[in-house]
Design a protein around this motif. Structure first.
Motif, PDB file in Angstrom:
ATOM      1  N   SER A 155     -63.031  33.372   1.232  1.00 21.90           N
ATOM      2  CA  SER A 155     -63.153  34.570   2.047  1.00 21.90           C
ATOM      3  C   SER A 155     -63.689  34.221   3.435  1.00 21.90           C
ATOM      4  O   SER A 155     -64.114  33.095   3.679  1.00 21.90           O
ATOM      5  CB  SER A 155     -64.114  35.545   1.375  1.00 21.90           C
ATOM      6  N   PRO A 156     -63.739  35.205   4.344  1.00 27.52           N
ATOM      7  CA  PRO A 156     -64.391  34.997   5.637  1.00 27.52           C
ATOM      8  C   PRO A 156     -65.862  35.417   5.639  1.00 27.52           C
ATOM      9  O   PRO A 156     -66.476  35.497   6.698  1.00 27.52           O
ATOM     10  CB  PRO A 156     -63.581  35.909   6.564  1.00 27.52           C
ATOM     11  N   THR A 157     -66.425  35.655   4.471  1.00 27.59           N
ATOM     12  CA  THR A 157     -67.749  36.272   4.368  1.00 27.59           C
ATOM     13  C   THR A 157     -68.880  35.252   4.395  1.00 27.59           C
ATOM     14  O   THR A 157     -68.852  34.261   3.662  1.00 27.59           O
ATOM     15  CB  THR A 157     -67.849  37.103   3.078  1.00 27.59           C
ATOM     16  N   ALA A 158     -69.872  35.528   5.236  1.00 24.20           N
ATOM     17  CA  ALA A 158     -71.120  34.752   5.273  1.00 24.20           C
ATOM     18  C   ALA A 158     -72.266  35.694   4.938  1.00 24.20           C
ATOM     19  O   ALA A 158     -72.289  36.841   5.401  1.00 24.20           O
ATOM     20  CB  ALA A 158     -71.329  34.144   6.645  1.00 24.20           C
ATOM     21  N   ALA A 175     -68.817  35.143  -1.478  1.00 19.40           N
ATOM     22  CA  ALA A 175     -68.896  34.747  -0.074  1.00 19.40           C
ATOM     23  C   ALA A 175     -68.526  33.272   0.020  1.00 19.40           C
ATOM     24  O   ALA A 175     -68.379  32.586  -0.999  1.00 19.40           O
ATOM     25  CB  ALA A 175     -70.300  34.991   0.478  1.00 19.40           C
ATOM     26  N   GLY A 222     -61.610  33.381   9.304  1.00 18.92           N
ATOM     27  CA  GLY A 222     -62.780  33.608  10.138  1.00 18.92           C
ATOM     28  C   GLY A 222     -64.125  33.295   9.522  1.00 18.92           C
ATOM     29  O   GLY A 222     -65.155  33.760  10.015  1.00 18.92           O
ATOM     30  N   VAL A 223     -64.173  32.481   8.456  1.00 20.72           N
ATOM     31  CA  VAL A 223     -65.472  32.207   7.831  1.00 20.72           C
ATOM     32  C   VAL A 223     -66.419  31.472   8.775  1.00 20.72           C
ATOM     33  O   VAL A 223     -67.638  31.690   8.729  1.00 20.72           O
ATOM     34  CB  VAL A 223     -65.302  31.424   6.512  1.00 20.72           C
ATOM     35  N   GLU A 245     -66.545  31.743  12.115  1.00 20.85           N
ATOM     36  CA  GLU A 245     -67.038  32.726  13.069  1.00 20.85           C
ATOM     37  C   GLU A 245     -68.075  33.649  12.427  1.00 20.85           C
ATOM     38  O   GLU A 245     -69.075  34.007  13.056  1.00 20.85           O
ATOM     39  CB  GLU A 245     -65.864  33.534  13.634  1.00 20.85           C
ATOM     40  N   SER A 246     -67.847  34.010  11.168  1.00 20.32           N
ATOM     41  CA  SER A 246     -68.820  34.832  10.451  1.00 20.32           C
ATOM     42  C   SER A 246     -70.140  34.086  10.271  1.00 20.32           C
ATOM     43  O   SER A 246     -71.227  34.673  10.358  1.00 20.32           O
ATOM     44  CB  SER A 246     -68.267  35.242   9.085  1.00 20.32           C
ATOM     45  N   THR A 247     -70.042  32.795  10.011  1.00 23.07           N
ATOM     46  CA  THR A 247     -71.243  31.972   9.850  1.00 23.07           C
ATOM     47  C   THR A 247     -72.042  31.919  11.144  1.00 23.07           C
ATOM     48  O   THR A 247     -73.271  32.087  11.145  1.00 23.07           O
ATOM     49  CB  THR A 247     -70.855  30.550   9.409  1.00 23.07           C
ATOM     50  N   ALA A 261     -71.975  34.069  13.584  1.00 24.58           N
ATOM     51  CA  ALA A 261     -72.525  35.398  13.861  1.00 24.58           C
ATOM     52  C   ALA A 261     -73.794  35.642  13.042  1.00 24.58           C
ATOM     53  O   ALA A 261     -74.778  36.212  13.546  1.00 24.58           O
ATOM     54  CB  ALA A 261     -71.484  36.466  13.567  1.00 24.58           C
ATOM     55  N   ALA A 262     -73.780  35.217  11.782  1.00 27.20           N
ATOM     56  CA  ALA A 262     -74.960  35.378  10.936  1.00 27.20           C
ATOM     57  C   ALA A 262     -76.121  34.538  11.449  1.00 27.20           C
ATOM     58  O   ALA A 262     -77.283  34.979  11.435  1.00 27.20           O
ATOM     59  CB  ALA A 262     -74.626  35.009   9.493  1.00 27.20           C
TER      60      ALA A 262
END
Length: 255
Positions: free
Chosen positions: A76-79, A94, A139-140, A142-144, A146-147
Motif C-alpha cells: 500500500s501507500p500507507t505510512a 501499512a 506513493g508509499v 511520499e507518505s513516509t 510526509a509522516a
C-alpha cells in the motif's frame, strides 16, 4: 544448518551513520528447510519458535531489549506513526512505519521488494518503508516523508538507505507491467526479449526519494536474486518452484 547463537551478519549504511539500524539477509539464524537461516517472516510456513528466535537475534544486534514494531504489509501507500509497540495480532495494514520515540525498533520484511531506512538525526525521527514496485508507484515513499515531516523532520536533512532488493538485470517484466508507468519513467526500463523489459526498481525508488527532496540517498547495490548465499528472493524461489521463501528483516530505531 542452523547457526549458533550470536550476532547475525548485516549490512549498514554510511549515510545513516550511528543511527541504530541494519539490513539483515538470510544468514545467522535457526530456521531450516526451504527457509534455512534467518527467516523473520511468520508467513513463510516456518516454525514460529524459529522465527521468534531469529527476530530476537536481530533486535539484540541493533537495539537490545527494544520491542520490534512492524506493519501488516499489503503493498500500500500507507505510512503510520508509531507511539508505542503493538501486538503482532493488532498490526495496522501499512507499508511504512515512522517514529520519534526512543527505544522502539521499526522493522519491515522483504524478499525482493526494496527496504528503505530513513532518518533525520537533528529532529530525532526515523522510518522504515517497504517499497515494492506497487507501493513505490502508489506513493508509499511520499507518505513516509510526509509522516516524518509531521514529527518535525525536514526532507533536506533526511538521509535514506536502500537495502537488498532485486536489481534491474534480475527483474524481467512484461508489457502489461510497463503500461502501469508513464513516458517519464522510460529511463527505468531496458528492452529485453520480445514483449519484455528489465525494470530498475532501486533506481525508481531512489528517483522518488530524490523528487521528495531527500538530502542524501545511499543505495547499497545488493541484488537479492543473485545473492543466493546471503539473501532470500521471492522471484528466485518461484523460478525454482520452491514451496516457500524466506523474508529478510530491515530495522532502524532511536537509542
Amino acid at each position: 544448518m542452523a547457526e549458533p547463537s550470536g550476532e547475525p551478519p548485516r549490512w549498514t549504511s554510511d549515510a545513516l551513520g550511528d543511527v541504530p539500524h541494519g539490513f539483515f539477509g538470510s544468514r545467522g539464524g535457526v530456521s531450516s528447510g526451504a527457509v534455512e537461516g534467518l527467516n523473520c517472516g511468520f508467513g513463510a510456513n516456518d516454525d514460529p519458535l524459529a522465527v521468534t528466535e531469529n527476530r530476537r537475534r536481530v533486535v539484540e544486534a541493533v537495539l537490545p531489549g527494544a520491542p520490534l514494531v512492524g506493519p501488516y504489509q499489503v503493498h500500500s501507500p500507507t505510512a503510520v506513526l508509531v507511539e508505542q509497540a503493538w501486538p503482532d495480532d493488532a498490526r495496522p495494514e501499512a507499508d511504512a512505519v515512522v517514529t520519534d520515540r526512543p527505544g522502539i525498533l521499526l522493522g519491515i520484511l522483504t524478499a525482493d521488494c526494496t527496504p528503505v531506512l530513513l532518518a533525520d538525526r537533528e529532529a530525532g525521527v526515523v522510518a522504515a518503508a517497504h517499497a515494492g514496485w506497487r507501493g513505490a508507484h502508489g506513493g508509499v515513499l511520499e507518505s513516509t516523508l510526509a509522516a516524518m515531516e509531521r514529527l518535525g523532520a525536514r526532507p533536506s536533512r533526511i538521509v535514506a538507505a536502500i537495502g537488498p532488493t532485486i536489481a534491474q538485470p534480475s527483474y524481467e517484466v512484461a508489457d502489461d507491467f510497463r503500461t502501469e508507468f508513464t513516458a517519464s519513467d522510460d529511463r527505468f526500463f531496458l528492452e529485453g526479449r520480445a514483449g519484455h523489459w528489465q525494470f530498475d526498481l532501486p533506481g525508481y525508488v531512489a528517483a522518488r526519494l530524490k523528487a521528495g527532496g531527500i538530502g542524501r540517498i545511499d543505495d547499497l547495490g545488493i541484488d537479492t536474486y543473485v545473492q543466493e548465499e546471503r539473501c532470500y528472493s521471492y522471484r528466485r524461489a518461484t523460478h525454482r518452484r520452491e514451496p516457500t521463501y524466506g523474508r529478510q528483516l530491515s530495522v532502524i530505531g532511536l537509542p
